[in-house]
Design a protein around this motif. Structure first.
Motif, PDB file in Angstrom:
ATOM      1  N   GLY A   1       0.895  -1.186  -0.279  1.00 19.22           N
ATOM      2  CA  GLY A   1      -0.037   0.331   0.269  1.00 19.22           C
ATOM      3  C   GLY A   1       0.787   1.009  -0.128  1.00 19.22           C
ATOM      4  N   LEU A   2       1.967   0.915   0.384  1.00 16.26           N
ATOM      5  CA  LEU A   2       3.042   2.268   0.266  1.00 16.26           C
ATOM      6  C   LEU A   2       3.419   2.347  -2.037  1.00 16.26           C
ATOM      7  CD1 LEU A   2       5.291   1.819   3.156  1.00 16.26           C
ATOM      8  CD2 LEU A   2       3.426   2.928   3.106  1.00 16.26           C
ATOM      9  N   PRO A   3       3.076   3.685  -2.001  1.00 21.53           N
ATOM     10  CA  PRO A   3       3.319   4.064  -3.472  1.00 21.53           C
ATOM     11  C   PRO A   3       4.642   4.094  -3.699  1.00 21.53           C
ATOM     12  CG  PRO A   3       2.019   5.554  -2.685  1.00 21.53           C
ATOM     13  CD  PRO A   3       1.964   4.898  -1.536  1.00 21.53           C
TER      14      PRO A   3
END
Length: 146
Positions: free
Chosen positions: A127-129
């Motif tokens: 979920g961390l771009p």
């Protein structure tokens, strides 16, 4: 028995040859599936081609296909027989990719919400771009050789 190109130092070749016992789940002319001795979740097992190949980069297309199709059948059985709520299919390639046995294999890992049955956790935080420019550069590099 097919010619495995076995190496006496390969523990999975020794299992295929019957010299090391395993908890066999399925076997056909090309593949063998057996329970993992160090499972991350209840029912975690391995599927291997009987023909020795060190890793994902060297396994034949035929053995890769056969191994993957067996893993799919087993994943379906994990839902039906073990009550799995998900399944991970994992291959580790190279020491940096966590490979510890250098005979191509797929981990088929049933996943459960019940933490007493499932001890696996992600090694990274999803979920961390990532950086868009870096992604585009990786895409260019890879697509240039494909």
């Amino acid at each position: 028995m097919i010619d495995t190109g076995a190496n006496e130092t390969c523990v999975f070749c020794e299992i295929v040859a019957g010299r090391i016992p395993c908890d066999k789940v399925a076997e056909d002319a090309t593949t063998l599936a057996f329970m993992d001795i160090d499972p991350g979740a209840d029912g975690h097992l391995l599927v291997i081609p009987k023909q020795h190949s060190a890793d994902l980069l060297s396994v034949s297309p035929e053995d890769l296909t056969a191994t993957t199709l067996v893993a799919q059948r087993i994943a379906q059985a994990m839902y039906a027989q073990l009550g799995a709520e998900g399944v991970n299919l994992l291959n580790c390639c190279g020491t940096a990719g966590w490979q510890t046995v250098f005979h191509f294999h797929l981990h088929v890992i049933p996943r459960y919400r019940d933490r007493s049955k499932d001890r696996m956790e992600l090694p990274f935080e999803p979920g961390l771009p990532s950086d868009a420019d870096a992604r585009a550069q990786y895409a260019r590099l890879l697509s240039a050789v494909l």
